[in-house]
Scaffold this motif. Structure first.
Motif: not given
Length: 127
Positions: A85-92, A114-121
């Motif tokens: 839906a956007g351009i964001e990338k999330y760490f998992f 998370g410690a460095k931003g939003m994380n996918a769970v």
């Protein structure tokens, strides 16, 4: 000597009284020399009418986030999901993956700070 006595008498006559030295604070918090009014009608507040609470949140349907796995390093156990839906990338991390996934799979996920931003769970393969 007479001039000294006359000088001291002159000082006594210019000396301020105690009432001149008193300062008052008005209803706005400003310092003033005038005393407050004693016959001011104060507004009565009924303590039982005071409501302290947080506003009730409207029932919102949970948003299901969808994304595509752009990078996944199986050996090191991490990757990145690009939100559809956007351009964001999330760490998992592989510990947050519910089903087996590969690069290019479309998945659903939740976000967690998370410690460095939003994380996918809670990452699941979309059917």
């Amino acid at each position: 000597m007479k001039s000294l006595v006359a000088d001291l008498r002159g000082r006594k006559s210019t000396k301020s009284s105690f009432d001149d030295m008193i300062a008052y604070v008005d209803e706005y918090g400003m310092i003033t020399s005038t005393p407050p009014e004693e016959n001011i009608k104060k507004q009565e507040i009924n303590v039982e009418e005071i409501m302290i609470s947080t506003p009730r949140k409207e029932d919102e349907e949970p948003v299901i986030l969808r994304g595509r796995i752009e990078f996944f390093n199986e050996a090191r156990g991490f990757g990145f999901i690009k939100d559809l839906a956007g351009i964001e990338k999330y760490f998992f991390h592989v510990n947050n993956v519910v089903t087996d996934v590969r690069e290019g799979n479309v998945v659903t996920f939740d976000l967690e700070r998370g410690a460095k931003g939003m994380n996918a769970v809670n990452i699941c393969l979309e059917r």
